[in-house]
Design a protein around this motif. Structure first.
Motif, PDB file in Angstrom:
ATOM      1  N   ILE A  81      32.310  51.787  34.632  1.00 20.77           N
ATOM      2  CA  ILE A  81      32.723  52.398  33.263  1.00 20.77           C
ATOM      3  C   ILE A  81      33.465  53.625  33.610  1.00 20.77           C
ATOM      4  O   ILE A  81      33.297  54.466  34.113  1.00 20.77           O
ATOM      5  CB  ILE A  81      31.713  52.645  32.278  1.00 20.77           C
ATOM      6  N   THR A  82      34.662  53.372  32.882  1.00 16.36           N
ATOM      7  CA  THR A  82      35.674  54.611  32.933  1.00 16.36           C
ATOM      8  C   THR A  82      36.560  55.042  31.883  1.00 16.36           C
ATOM      9  O   THR A  82      36.924  54.147  31.016  1.00 16.36           O
ATOM     10  CB  THR A  82      36.499  54.325  34.334  1.00 16.36           C
ATOM     11  N   LYS A  83      37.088  56.293  31.724  1.00  9.23           N
ATOM     12  CA  LYS A  83      37.890  56.569  30.874  1.00  9.23           C
ATOM     13  C   LYS A  83      39.424  56.298  31.257  1.00  9.23           C
ATOM     14  O   LYS A  83      40.329  56.275  30.578  1.00  9.23           O
ATOM     15  CB  LYS A  83      37.759  58.274  30.611  1.00  9.23           C
ATOM     16  N   ASN A  84      39.486  56.168  32.587  1.00  9.78           N
ATOM     17  CA  ASN A  84      40.880  56.048  33.318  1.00  9.78           C
ATOM     18  C   ASN A  84      41.120  54.448  33.259  1.00  9.78           C
ATOM     19  O   ASN A  84      40.547  53.754  33.453  1.00  9.78           O
ATOM     20  CB  ASN A  84      40.907  56.291  34.825  1.00  9.78           C
ATOM     21  N   GLU A  85      42.545  54.309  32.403  1.00  8.17           N
ATOM     22  CA  GLU A  85      42.998  52.930  32.390  1.00  8.17           C
ATOM     23  C   GLU A  85      44.052  52.618  33.547  1.00  8.17           C
ATOM     24  O   GLU A  85      44.711  51.623  33.253  1.00  8.17           O
ATOM     25  CB  GLU A  85      43.577  52.661  31.053  1.00  8.17           C
ATOM     26  N   GLU A  86      44.121  53.454  34.595  1.00  5.18           N
ATOM     27  CA  GLU A  86      45.235  53.184  35.376  1.00  5.18           C
ATOM     28  C   GLU A  86      44.851  52.025  36.408  1.00  5.18           C
ATOM     29  O   GLU A  86      43.856  51.588  36.631  1.00  5.18           O
ATOM     30  CB  GLU A  86      45.193  54.417  36.635  1.00  5.18           C
ATOM     31  N   GLU A  87      45.894  51.462  36.366  1.00  3.49           N
ATOM     32  CA  GLU A  87      45.776  49.656  37.113  1.00  3.49           C
ATOM     33  C   GLU A  87      45.383  49.785  38.485  1.00  3.49           C
ATOM     34  O   GLU A  87      44.759  48.975  38.810  1.00  3.49           O
ATOM     35  CB  GLU A  87      47.254  49.202  36.943  1.00  3.49           C
ATOM     36  N   ALA A  88      45.656  50.888  39.244  1.00  2.00           N
ATOM     37  CA  ALA A  88      45.353  50.966  40.624  1.00  2.00           C
ATOM     38  C   ALA A  88      43.694  51.015  40.795  1.00  2.00           C
ATOM     39  O   ALA A  88      43.284  50.502  41.687  1.00  2.00           O
ATOM     40  CB  ALA A  88      45.991  52.053  41.414  1.00  2.00           C
ATOM     41  N   ILE A  89      43.214  52.015  39.853  1.00  2.00           N
ATOM     42  CA  ILE A  89      41.922  52.078  39.736  1.00  2.00           C
ATOM     43  C   ILE A  89      41.055  50.794  39.473  1.00  2.00           C
ATOM     44  O   ILE A  89      39.939  50.251  40.177  1.00  2.00           O
ATOM     45  CB  ILE A  89      41.465  53.354  38.932  1.00  2.00           C
ATOM     46  N   MET A  90      41.756  50.019  38.483  1.00  2.00           N
ATOM     47  CA  MET A  90      40.915  48.710  38.138  1.00  2.00           C
ATOM     48  C   MET A  90      40.891  47.915  39.483  1.00  2.00           C
ATOM     49  O   MET A  90      40.059  47.114  39.558  1.00  2.00           O
ATOM     50  CB  MET A  90      42.040  48.130  36.725  1.00  2.00           C
ATOM     51  N   GLU A  91      42.361  47.890  39.938  1.00  2.00           N
ATOM     52  CA  GLU A  91      42.521  46.913  40.983  1.00  2.00           C
ATOM     53  C   GLU A  91      41.502  46.989  42.065  1.00  2.00           C
ATOM     54  O   GLU A  91      40.902  46.035  42.741  1.00  2.00           O
ATOM     55  CB  GLU A  91      43.750  46.797  41.460  1.00  2.00           C
TER      56      GLU A  91
END
Length: 514
Positions: A81-91
């Motif tokens: 669960i995250t506030k961060n929508e950065e693609e790198a973190i998702m990947e």
């Protein structure tokens, strides 16, 4: 019912009281932690069914905690669960095999959906699949009573395979037994359909695409579009194709899938020679006696496929650059991988791959293969495992890099034989378990499709009084001598040569490179 235990890790856990209450009201037990370190200690102290993990925490970050959790308990589902929508973190999170990924702010229903998706998925899928098949059962039963065209039989067979794959994934033995009974009934009706209609396909010219017309009707139009790799996998059933189809998706996209019918006997020397020659067996015997061998002749029966193909190309007026390769072992497969760059110069490259045929024979002869391929599900799994790790997949990958079109097909399928049917013949009777050709054959009429005038089916004869019989359903032929030993040895093995959906309706797939 066992209560689901959830570990929720968030440094701002006090802000989530409404979510925790929501889950508690629905009989979930929730343990909370404020840091990654606390979470790592918690999973040592008690078992959890799932973890909700905040990505942005002081101390150990969510990704660092995720890495430690996976090392300690690889099978524990973790929802990030995250506030961060950065693609790198998702990947990075997805690469660490998280079960789900939610973006704050999350509402309680999102949490509940994630729980059901990850923990109740199998049960929900099982219930839905069972209910869907129960609804479909009646329609299939009705189709079985009405189906009377070769197109409808192909559609029905593919529908039965679809439900077989769906039901085996949920392991509902009761539903699976019902499907097996439907498949058995389908094969009984299919045997009657073939007995009635098969001779007319030759006399009236209104039959389906078959082994001897496959190249002209299906392959030639594809060759007109560009260089092509044609792979003929011996003994490939339709369900086995479905098992490894996904392995090709990174490299090729399917442009055509059309079942065709193997000729009778559904055996390599008849069906595969028919593909490459474009002729029926009787025509091959008359036109090319130097290449054709009957059942009782000495020597290999498929040693002249390249010559048959060359003659067919000439007859069709196709002036092509082409090559033919037959792969019967790992060494030959690896050699073709090393040579595959040279295939780019060809208009047509044909590769005959014999692994599945060898696998079916090995199941008869080797106890370890009998264990590994004890039923159709295991047989499919073994085929898929072979394909994923085979030189054939490497050859296909290289063909994709060269921009070649791809055809995947087979000569005939196989069926898992369960019951024996007594047959008596003389010393010149052929040895195949699913068909016999010879003179003075004695057999159970109800168990076979008999061809007393083989020439009407364009089949050669050993002598003037020879006939053919083809086993129906899941039967295999056994001689009265040493009957019980023979039956015990061959029961639950994969055989071909007879009349069944599995043997006769086989895949022809054309694909374009991605």
């Amino acid at each position: 019912m066992k209560k689901i235990t959830v570990l929720w890790v968030d440094d701002e856990i006090d802000l989530l009281k409404s979510h925790l209450l929501f889950l508690k009201e629905r009989n979930y037990e929730v343990v909370t932690c404020r840091s990654g370190q606390d979470a790592l200690e918690a999973i040592e102290e008690q078992p959890f069914d799932i973890v909700f993990l905040d990505e942005n925490m002081p101390g150990l970050s969510g990704l660092e905690t995720l890495s430690e959790l996976k090392q300690k308990q690889p099978g524990l589902p973790v929802v990030m669960i995250t506030k961060n929508e950065e693609e790198a973190i998702m990947e990075e999170a997805i690469g660490s095999k998280i079960a789900d990924y939610l973006i704050k702010p999350v509402n309680p229903n999102q949490i509940l959906l994630s729980l059901k998706k990850n923990l109740d998925h199998s049960r929900l899928v099982s219930e839905k699949t069972t209910a869907s098949y129960q609804q479909e059962f009646g329609r299939i039963a009705m189709d079985l009573s009405m189906v009377n065209t070769y197109e409808a039989w192909a559609d029905l067979y593919k529908k039965l395979i679809y439900w077989e794959l769906q039901l085996e994934s949920i392991e509902d033995s009761g539903m699976f037994e019902i499907l097996e009974s439907q498949k058995s009934e389908a094969n009984m009706q299919f045997g009657k359909f073939i007995e009635k209609n098969y001779p007319g396909w030759f006399q009236n010219g209104d039959g389906p695409v078959m082994s001897h017309t496959l190249f002209r009707e299906k392959v030639v139009p594809i060759l007109e579009q560009g260089p092509t790799l044609m792979v003929v996998i011996d003994n490939l059933r339709y369900d086995q194709w479905f098992a490894f189809e996904e392995c090709l998706s990174p490299f090729y996209k399917k442009s055509q899938e059309s079942p065709y019918y193997s000729i009778l006997p559904t055996a390599t020397q008849y069906a595969r020679n028919a593909i490459f020659s474009g002729l029926m067996p009787l025509e091959m015997e008359k036109q090319f006696p130097q290449w054709w061998k009957n059942d009782t002749d000495e020597g290999g029966k498929n040693l002249h496929e390249a010559e048959f193909l060359g003659a067919q190309l000439k007859r069709l007026g196709l002036d092509l650059q082409w090559e033919y390769h037959k792969i019967s072992n790992l060494r030959q497969g690896k050699q073709l991988v090393q040579q595959s760059k040279s295939l780019k110069k060809n208009d047509l490259t044909v590769v005959v791959y014999n692994f599945v045929d060898m696998l079916s024979h090995a199941k008869t002869e080797m106890e370890v293969i009998k264990e590994l391929a004890s039923n159709d599900k295991a047989y499919r799994s073994l085929t898929q495992s072979w394909f994923r790790n085979s030189p054939l997949l490497e050859i296909i990958q290289q063909a994709q890099a060269m921009g070649l079109q791809l055809i995947i097909t087979t000569d005939h399928g196989t069926i898992n034989v369960k019951q024996a049917s007594k047959v008596i013949g003389d010393k010149e009777t052929s040895l195949n378990l699913r068909y016999k050709t010879g003179r003075s054959l004695t057999y159970e009429d109800r168990d076979v499709m008999a061809a007393t005038r083989p020439a009407e089916l364009y089949l050669p004869t050993i002598n003037v009084s020879s006939s053919y019989i083809f086993a129906k359903n899941d039967l295999f032929f056994a001689y009265p001598n040493n009957y019980n030993h023979y039956v015990s040895y061959y029961r639950n093995t994969y055989q071909h040569g007879g009349v069944s959906l599995e043997e006769m309706i086989v895949p022809f797939i054309s694909l374009q490179p991605r």
